[in-house]
Design an enzyme around this catalytic site. Structure first.
Site, mmCIF file in Angstrom:
data_model
loop_
_atom_site.group_PDB
_atom_site.id
_atom_site.type_symbol
_atom_site.label_atom_id
_atom_site.label_comp_id
_atom_site.label_asym_id
_atom_site.label_seq_id
_atom_site.Cartn_x
_atom_site.Cartn_y
_atom_site.Cartn_z
ATOM 1 N N GLY A 68 -30.817 18.238 -0.460
ATOM 2 C CA GLY A 68 -30.240 19.435 0.149
ATOM 3 C C GLY A 68 -29.089 19.016 1.043
ATOM 4 O O GLY A 68 -28.373 18.051 0.735
ATOM 5 N N ASP A 158 -31.603 10.536 8.593
ATOM 6 C CA ASP A 158 -30.980 11.130 9.779
ATOM 7 C C ASP A 158 -30.904 10.132 10.931
ATOM 8 O O ASP A 158 -31.412 10.367 12.023
ATOM 9 C CB ASP A 158 -31.714 12.417 10.193
ATOM 10 C CG ASP A 158 -33.197 12.199 10.419
ATOM 11 O OD1 ASP A 158 -33.751 11.217 9.890
ATOM 12 O OD2 ASP A 158 -33.811 13.003 11.154
ATOM 13 N N GLU A 247 -46.069 11.213 8.309
ATOM 14 C CA GLU A 247 -46.257 10.304 9.450
ATOM 15 C C GLU A 247 -47.735 10.189 9.838
ATOM 16 O O GLU A 247 -48.201 9.105 10.212
ATOM 17 C CB GLU A 247 -45.446 10.791 10.642
ATOM 18 C CG GLU A 247 -45.439 9.810 11.796
ATOM 19 C CD GLU A 247 -44.297 10.095 12.738
ATOM 20 O OE1 GLU A 247 -43.222 9.499 12.552
ATOM 21 O OE2 GLU A 247 -44.456 10.935 13.635
ATOM 22 N N LEU A 293 -28.998 23.670 10.589
ATOM 23 C CA LEU A 293 -28.226 23.429 9.383
ATOM 24 C C LEU A 293 -29.048 22.741 8.294
ATOM 25 O O LEU A 293 -28.930 23.065 7.126
ATOM 26 C CB LEU A 293 -27.047 22.493 9.718
ATOM 27 C CG LEU A 293 -25.816 23.166 10.296
ATOM 28 C CD1 LEU A 293 -24.798 22.110 10.673
ATOM 29 C CD2 LEU A 293 -25.234 24.119 9.252
#
Ligand code: UDP
Ligand code: MN
Length: 297
Positions: A68, A158, A247, A293
């Site tokens: 994405g 990220d 996680e 976003l």
């Protein structure tokens, strides 16, 4: 005492590392209770590790997912900085999992390292995109990664590299201390506590590990990802989801299978925490999160 030597299954490493209790940092924990070293700046000589691993002709794989708009937001910077700081001087293959290979090509990555683009399905929920990486990594290791590399490191996209993330980080099974919890008492750790989830762990864990970075030999990473995937499937059958998704499963796995090497939060630091006396270097830092976003679903 010496750090655990690798088992015979993968055994690429034959040299011994120095006793992890006599290292030079006195201000931080440098050894786990099961005698695995915790890697902090000032506890190792990079040249020593480079020399030893060069003798073994190691090739290191790096997996990263950019599905994405994570591809548009983070991938280019992640890879450009990895070129400079991830395993400098060593052959590295990037395995980049995307839902749009054309977009990956359009990035025109100009680095000197091999990039393998792999198509993945875009799951509707971001939780599934994140969790089901375990399945995809495990499969990819089986089908081809195992024939190409000795070690594999798996990263969130990220984030960006800011300093050396080198051969000192290599080991059989490698976990990372989460920047937010490394100095906190255990009752803060956000393990899963739902007895119906396969990730369930009562507050007896060792550390709180961050799923943004883990690694090891391809055998160990295959075992880890396959095991976490099976646990995730079990949860889906039972209609539960672990508190922090992959996680939580990773933390359960590391409780049952202790990492042989642990990376300090210098290896994945959140700069919004601010200055901390014991963090001497930032090797990877979290990217500014753009939830609005990036998490469209
Ligand atoms: N990811 C992705 N697209 C998404 C959601 C997640 O590519 O829509 C991948 C990406 O590599 C990301 C990782 O899954 O870094 C974990 O998700 P995220 O970083 O959002 O989780 P957090 O670090 O916030 O727990
Ligand atoms: Mn992340």
């Amino acid at each position: 005492h010496l750090a655990p030597s690798p088992s015979s299954e993968s055994a690429p490493t034959t040299f011994k590392v120095a006793c992890c209790c006599c290292r030079s940092r006195k201000d931080v924990q440098t050894c786990t209770h099961w005698k695995a070293p915790i890697i902090w700046e000032g506890t190792f000589n990079p040249e020593y590790y480079n020399k030893e691993y060069r003798k073994q002709n190691v090739i290191i794989g790096l997996t990263v997912f950019a599905v994405g708009n994570y591809l548009d937001l983070y991938l280019k910077n992640f890879l450009a900085t990895a070129d400079e700081f991830f395993m400098p001087g060593f052959p590295v293959i990037y395995y980049v999992f995307v839902d749009d290979l054309a977009k990956l090509q359009a990035l025109e990555l100009s680095g000197h390292r091999e990039v393998t683009g792999l198509q993945v399905e875009r799951h509707e929920r971001w939780q599934d995109v994140s969790m089901l990486r375990m399945e995809t990594i495990s499969r990819a290791i089986e089908t081809h990664i195992r024939h190409q590399v000795t070690y594999v490191f798996c990263f969130d996209v990220d984030q960006q590299f800011k300093g050396r993330f080198g051969t000192e980080a290599l080991g059989e099974l490698v976990g990372l201390l989460h920047a937010w919890y490394y100095r906190r008492p255990q009752y803060f750790y956000t393990y899963d506590h739902n007895p119906r989830s396969a990730a369930n762990l009562d507050n007896s864990g060792d550390f709180y590990y961050h799923a943004a970075v883990f690694g090891g030999t391809w055998q160990q990473v295959r075992n880890l990802t396959e095991s976490c995937y099976q646990a995730i499937l079990q949860d889906k059958r039972n209609k539960v989801e672990a508190r922090w998704h992959d996680e939580s499963h990773l933390n359960k796995y590391f409780w049952l299978h202790k990492p042989t090497r642990v990376l300090s939060p210098e290896y994945c630091w959140d700069e919004s925490i601010g200055w901390r006396r014991d963090i001497h270097v930032h090797r990877v830092t979290w990217a500014k999160k753009q939830y609005r976003l990036s998490r469209v679903n």
